[in-house]
Motif scaffolding. Structure first.
Motif, PDB file in Angstrom:
ATOM      1  N   ARG A 580       0.941  -1.148  -0.129  1.00 28.43           N
ATOM      2  CA  ARG A 580      -0.034  -0.004  -0.001  1.00 28.43           C
ATOM      3  C   ARG A 580       0.910   1.146  -0.010  1.00 28.43           C
ATOM      4  N   LEU A 581       1.162   2.036  -1.134  1.00 31.45           N
ATOM      5  CA  LEU A 581       1.941   2.812  -1.463  1.00 31.45           C
ATOM      6  C   LEU A 581       1.355   4.256  -1.075  1.00 31.45           C
ATOM      7  N   VAL A 582       1.932   4.802   0.014  1.00 38.48           N
ATOM      8  CA  VAL A 582       1.645   6.310   0.607  1.00 38.48           C
ATOM      9  C   VAL A 582       3.043   7.118   0.673  1.00 38.48           C
ATOM     10  N   GLN A 583       2.814   8.336   1.103  1.00 42.12           N
ATOM     11  CA  GLN A 583       4.258   9.140   1.088  1.00 42.12           C
ATOM     12  C   GLN A 583       4.812   8.816   2.559  1.00 42.12           C
ATOM     13  N   LEU A 584       5.909   8.696   2.669  1.00 40.73           N
ATOM     14  CA  LEU A 584       6.721   8.341   3.898  1.00 40.73           C
ATOM     15  C   LEU A 584       7.989   8.995   3.920  1.00 40.73           C
ATOM     16  N   ASP A 585       8.107   9.377   5.218  1.00 43.83           N
ATOM     17  CA  ASP A 585       9.573   9.902   5.469  1.00 43.83           C
ATOM     18  C   ASP A 585      10.612   8.796   6.018  1.00 43.83           C
ATOM     19  N   LEU A 586      11.376   8.416   5.067  1.00 43.06           N
ATOM     20  CA  LEU A 586      12.678   7.116   5.290  1.00 43.06           C
ATOM     21  C   LEU A 586      13.257   7.529   6.551  1.00 43.06           C
ATOM     22  N   ASN A 587      13.366   8.668   7.013  1.00 39.19           N
ATOM     23  CA  ASN A 587      14.216   8.922   7.959  1.00 39.19           C
ATOM     24  C   ASN A 587      13.537   8.544   9.479  1.00 39.19           C
ATOM     25  N   HIS A 616      10.518  12.829   0.594  1.00 47.41           N
ATOM     26  CA  HIS A 616       9.587  11.986   0.885  1.00 47.41           C
ATOM     27  C   HIS A 616       9.650  10.933  -0.330  1.00 47.41           C
ATOM     28  N   ILE A 617       9.514   9.617   0.266  1.00 43.17           N
ATOM     29  CA  ILE A 617       9.295   8.709  -0.821  1.00 43.17           C
ATOM     30  C   ILE A 617       7.734   8.138  -0.800  1.00 43.17           C
ATOM     31  N   VAL A 618       7.670   6.932  -1.781  1.00 35.66           N
ATOM     32  CA  VAL A 618       6.390   6.652  -2.009  1.00 35.66           C
ATOM     33  C   VAL A 618       6.277   5.162  -1.514  1.00 35.66           C
ATOM     34  N   GLY A 619       5.848   4.715  -0.473  1.00 41.34           N
ATOM     35  CA  GLY A 619       5.942   3.079   0.053  1.00 41.34           C
ATOM     36  C   GLY A 619       5.092   2.618   0.898  1.00 41.34           C
ATOM     37  N   ASP A 620       5.032   1.515   1.183  1.00 41.37           N
ATOM     38  CA  ASP A 620       4.549   0.925   2.340  1.00 41.37           C
ATOM     39  C   ASP A 620       5.422   0.716   3.436  1.00 41.37           C
ATOM     40  N   ALA A 700      15.794 -12.500   0.136  1.00 40.37           N
ATOM     41  CA  ALA A 700      14.640 -12.785  -1.001  1.00 40.37           C
ATOM     42  C   ALA A 700      13.487 -11.983  -0.791  1.00 40.37           C
ATOM     43  N   VAL A 701      13.030 -11.843   0.697  1.00 44.44           N
ATOM     44  CA  VAL A 701      11.861 -11.043   0.940  1.00 44.44           C
ATOM     45  C   VAL A 701      12.064  -9.630   0.624  1.00 44.44           C
ATOM     46  N   VAL A 702      13.299  -9.170   0.898  1.00 46.25           N
ATOM     47  CA  VAL A 702      13.593  -7.771   0.811  1.00 46.25           C
ATOM     48  C   VAL A 702      13.705  -7.408  -0.842  1.00 46.25           C
ATOM     49  N   LYS A 703      14.402  -8.278  -1.608  1.00 45.96           N
ATOM     50  CA  LYS A 703      14.243  -8.139  -3.068  1.00 45.96           C
ATOM     51  C   LYS A 703      12.805  -8.185  -3.513  1.00 45.96           C
ATOM     52  N   LYS A 704      11.747  -9.036  -2.845  1.00 49.14           N
ATOM     53  CA  LYS A 704      10.576  -8.911  -3.458  1.00 49.14           C
ATOM     54  C   LYS A 704       9.786  -7.604  -2.911  1.00 49.14           C
ATOM     55  N   ILE A 705      10.252  -7.180  -1.797  1.00 50.12           N
ATOM     56  CA  ILE A 705       9.529  -5.925  -1.130  1.00 50.12           C
ATOM     57  C   ILE A 705      10.125  -4.601  -2.168  1.00 50.12           C
ATOM     58  N   ALA A 706      11.503  -4.635  -2.560  1.00 48.41           N
ATOM     59  CA  ALA A 706      11.940  -3.593  -3.280  1.00 48.41           C
ATOM     60  C   ALA A 706      11.496  -3.494  -4.714  1.00 48.41           C
ATOM     61  N   ASP A 707      11.148  -4.690  -5.252  1.00 48.85           N
ATOM     62  CA  ASP A 707      10.607  -4.648  -6.700  1.00 48.85           C
ATOM     63  C   ASP A 707       9.228  -4.162  -6.616  1.00 48.85           C
ATOM     64  N   GLU A 708       8.556  -4.503  -5.418  1.00 54.16           N
ATOM     65  CA  GLU A 708       7.197  -4.140  -5.296  1.00 54.16           C
ATOM     66  C   GLU A 708       6.858  -2.237  -5.160  1.00 54.16           C
ATOM     67  N   HIS A 709       8.258  -1.868  -4.662  1.00 52.02           N
ATOM     68  CA  HIS A 709       8.443  -0.492  -4.437  1.00 52.02           C
ATOM     69  C   HIS A 709       9.264   0.307  -5.541  1.00 52.02           C
ATOM     70  N   GLY A 710       9.556  -0.502  -6.599  1.00 54.28           N
ATOM     71  CA  GLY A 710      10.319   0.000  -7.797  1.00 54.28           C
ATOM     72  C   GLY A 710      11.634   0.629  -7.432  1.00 54.28           C
ATOM     73  N   ALA A 711      12.229  -0.102  -6.346  1.00 56.06           N
ATOM     74  CA  ALA A 711      13.301   0.302  -5.938  1.00 56.06           C
ATOM     75  C   ALA A 711      14.491  -0.652  -6.585  1.00 56.06           C
ATOM     76  N   ARG A 712      15.612   0.022  -6.550  1.00 53.11           N
ATOM     77  CA  ARG A 712      16.691  -1.128  -7.051  1.00 53.11           C
ATOM     78  C   ARG A 712      17.714  -1.159  -5.759  1.00 53.11           C
TER      79      ARG A 712
END
Length: 757
Positions: A580-587, A616-620, A700-712
């Motif tokens: 569920r992508l929303v605006q987040l503060d990564l810090n 701010h990023i867009v993420g879960d 593997a879970v980290v890679k899957k979540i990164a792909d869901e967020h369009g992150a590299r």
């Protein structure tokens, strides 16, 4: 024809005509005896010839001066004109000089041969022989006439006519006459007797006959001036008739005999006399005759030579003009000038050659236009092809007929991580770390050519695993090969390592789903059965049996709990909920997670360096907390056995070359032993781990979540001074977010249900 060419032809025609006239006159004079005419007109003929020669010299000098000026100015074709003029001049002059030399010697020797001493002596001897013969005949006839006169004086009683007839028969004379003292004919027999006017001797003969010899003779009607009188030539002999009468009044009488001269003898005598007379005349004018012939011959030579020179220049110009036209056109074509070329108007072969050359030049111009158009199209197509090749993510390598690298696109360099462009013109097996790969590719090419498999139509496809070196990843390449015209070969390949990894991940997801379904259900009954056994039997047993029961049940329960945890992790990996992508503060997320590791922070093993003003990023939030937790926990596990191990968590902006913001990075760095080489490429696959008790599902879970967020996400080992040849001093995991929010909103703030418990 140009005006100068017409004048040259006119002057040449005049010169040749003058030479022909002089030569014809010479031949006519040589064949006739009209030498006086030539001698009278020799001066003006010489002057006319000399004037023609001067005119020709002037014309030739002008032509030579023009040619010299062209040669000095370096005009195109001047050397060719000079060569042609020289060739024609040699062709005309050399034979003329040779003929003149031979003719000069011939005329000189011929004239000398006419007047040699032997010929003069022969003529003199012949003339003397004829004279002596005639003298002998005269003397013989004179002596015979005297003898006949003496006989007539003794026979006085015979009639005069009969006596004379007898003498005529004896002497075979034409006529015999008895002449009185005053020269009158008294009696005559023979040809003169029938004449109305008898032939009387002149007084000189009578006077000679009264001389001491008493007789005389003379050749008559034999004259060189009148050769037609040969048939009338004769010898007249006159002898004094002795008298026996001594009276004072008696007169002298003479016997005259006329005898014909043989025609052969007369003709030969006249011929010898005429030849001797002519010879004497020519002998007297021998030098003048030599000058006459040689002078005339020289004049003819001058006219012929000058005419030949002028014709040489004229013909040279005429022949050189189309050649120069062609040569100039060829030079222009060689320089790239394909404009319309001039054409010679003549209808001969050279004119046709210029027309053909002009047509050929026009065809070349049309062909060049088509070629230039084709080149532009080809260059445009090549540019488009090169643009396509440069932007292709796949690698493309073209080999020539000898198997050498001809074309390489940037995709091939990027995939293989080698400077392939530097190996153009060399074989693929000469590139470091590609020897085995090159052998496999060429073996596949040869197999396809010799015995292609079913379904292959000029191309093949196969996957290769490529180990670059001991410290790098294993690349999985999908290679496609095809044959090109002229024995060239094309190889296109893609890096399908991530595809293979994704396939493995999908396979593990399916395995995890099945395991969660098949294993989780029996675990609870097993745990409950073990606990029930312990509850029923623990009070009935004592001592060692009771302790063994407690240990066995505890072991069963612990293992069941471990299996439940494993199954739950597989379930979470296989059934990860959609983000569920929303605006987040990564810090803020990083700070929340790091609160779980207060002890590590207090021990100095965990540090945080957060950007002061991150976008701010867009993420879960829930999934990203799990990512941060997994990365931090893995880093702390990596440095757990090191005395001075530490982990650094950072957030920083990602900027492009122009300093513009393009994303936000999360970096987790440790100074542990780093990742094993074989793990780097497959670290994100399930069940790939370096931990003895790990399941290999964390990354593997980290890679899957990164792909869901369009992150590299990227894993690297750290080396001293950035040199891969140096030892490993740690590892770093970076997570780059490219989806940024413009500004956070209260509605997008994380709720309590998303906060970690």
């Amino acid at each position: 024809m140009t005006r100068s060419a017409r004048w040259a032809w006119v002057v040449s025609a005049i010169a040749v005509t003058g030479a022909c006239v002089v030569l014809a006159l010479l031949l006519s004079i040589g064949a006739t005896s009209e030498r006086d005419f030539f001698q009278r007109n020799y001066v003006w003929l010489y002057r006319v010839t000399l004037a023609l020669a001067v005119l020709l010299v002037l014309v030739i000098a002008i032509a030579a001066l023009r040619l010299a000026l062209r040669l000095r100015q370096g005009k195109f074709g001047s050397r060719l004109l000079l060569k042609l003029a020289g060739i024609f001049a040699l062709v005309g002059v050399v034979p003329g000089v040779l003929i003149y030399t031979v003719s000069y010697q011939f005329v000189n020797r011929s004239i000398e041969s006419w007047f040699d001493q032997q010929l003069a002596g022969a003529l003199t001897a012949g003339l003397s022989l004829g004279t002596d013969t005639l003298d002998a005949l005269k003397t013989d006839l004179g002596l015979k006439t005297r003898s006949a006169a003496e006989r007539l004086s003794d026979i006085g009683s015979l009639p005069q006519t009969l006596a004379l007839e007898r003498v005529r028969d004896q002497l075979a004379a034409r006529s015999v006459s008895l002449i009185g003292g005053n020269g009158q004919v008294l009696f005559s027999v023979g040809e003169s007797s029938s004449a109305l006017a008898p032939d009387r001797p002149d007084a000189s003969l009578l006077r000679l006959a009264r001389g001491p010899k008493g007789w005389t003779s003379k050749v008559e009607d034999l004259d060189v001036e009148t050769p037609a009188s040969v048939g009338h030539a004769r010898i007249r002999a006159l002898a004094l008739l002795p008298s026996s009468n001594f009276s004072l009044g008696a007169s002298d009488r003479y016997l005259m005999v006329v005898q014909g001269l043989p025609s052969t003898l007369a003709t030969n005598a006249l011929a010898v006399a005429a030849a001797n007379s002519e010879y004497q005349k020519r002998a007297l004018g021998r030098e003048g005759l030599r000058e006459f012939y040689l002078g005339t011959l020289t004049l003819v030579l001058i006219l012929a030579v000058f005419g030949a020179l002028l014709l040489a220049v004229t013909l040279g110009n005429q022949l050189a003009r189309p050649l120069l036209l062609l040569a100039d056109g060829v030079r222009q074509v060689a320089q790239g000038d394909l404009t319309a070329k001039p054409v010679l108007a003549s209808r001969d072969e050279l004119g046709g050659l210029t027309r053909s050359f002009a047509d050929m030049t026009q065809q070349l111009a049309d062909a060049r236009g088509l070629v230039e158009k084709s080149v532009v199209q080809l260059e445009r197509a090549r540019t488009n092809l090169q643009t396509i090749l440069d932007n292709l993510t796949a690698g493309v390598i073209v080999f020539d007929a000898q198997g050498l690298i001809d074309t390489v696109n940037p995709g091939a360099t990027r995939i293989l991580r080698l400077p392939l462009s530097a190996y153009r013109g060399r074989r693929l097996d000469e590139v470091p770390h590609l020897e085995a790969f090159a052998r496999g590719v060429w073996q596949r090419f040869e197999t396809q050519e010799d015995s292609p498999e079913a379904g292959e139509r000029g191309h093949w496809q196969e996957s290769f695993e490529l180990q670059m070196d001991a410290s790098q990843d294993v690349l999985t390449l999908l290679v496609r090969g095809a044959a090109l015209p002229q024995s060239a070969r094309l190889m296109v390949f893609d890096d399908i390592s991530e595809v293979v990894s994704a396939q493995r991940s999908a396979a593990w997801s399916e395995v995890a789903r099945r395991l969660a379904h098949e294993i989780k259900n029996p675990l609870t009954p097993i745990q409950l059965s073990a606990e029930r056994l312990q509850h029923k039997l623990e009070a009935k047993l004592e001592g060692t049996d009771q302790a063994m029961l407690v240990r066995s049940v505890s072991t069963i329960v612990n293992q069941v709990q471990a299996m439940k945890q494993l199954v739950n992790e597989f379930r979470d990996y296989a059934r990860l909920p959609a983000a569920r992508l929303v605006q987040l503060d990564l810090n803020e997320l990083v700070a929340e997670v790091l609160q779980l590791y207060v002890s590590a922070q207090e021990a100095g093993r965990l540090h945080a360096e957060l950007d002061s003003d991150p976008p701010h990023i867009v993420g879960d939030a829930t999934q990203l907390r799990q990512v941060i937790h997994n990365l931090v926990q893995n880093a702390l596990d990596a440095v757990s056995e090191r005395e001075h191990g530490h982990v650094l968590v950072r957030t920083q902006k990602a900027l492009n070359e122009n300093g513009e913001l393009r994303g936000l990075r999360l970096l987790v760095t440790d100074n542990g032993p780093g990742f094993a080489d074989k793990v780097l490429k497959r670290a994100f696959e399930p069940y790939v781990t370096t931990k003895s008790k790990g399941t290999g599902l964390g990354l593997a879970v980290v890679k899957k979540i990164a792909d869901e967020h369009g992150a590299r996400i990227r894993l690297v080992n750290l080396h001293k001074q950035g040199d891969e040849a140096e030892p490993v001093i740690g590892a770093q995991v970076s997570l780059s977010f490219s989806k940024l929010a413009t500004a956070p909103s209260p509605a997008d703030a994380p709720s309590d249900e998303h906060r970690p418990a």
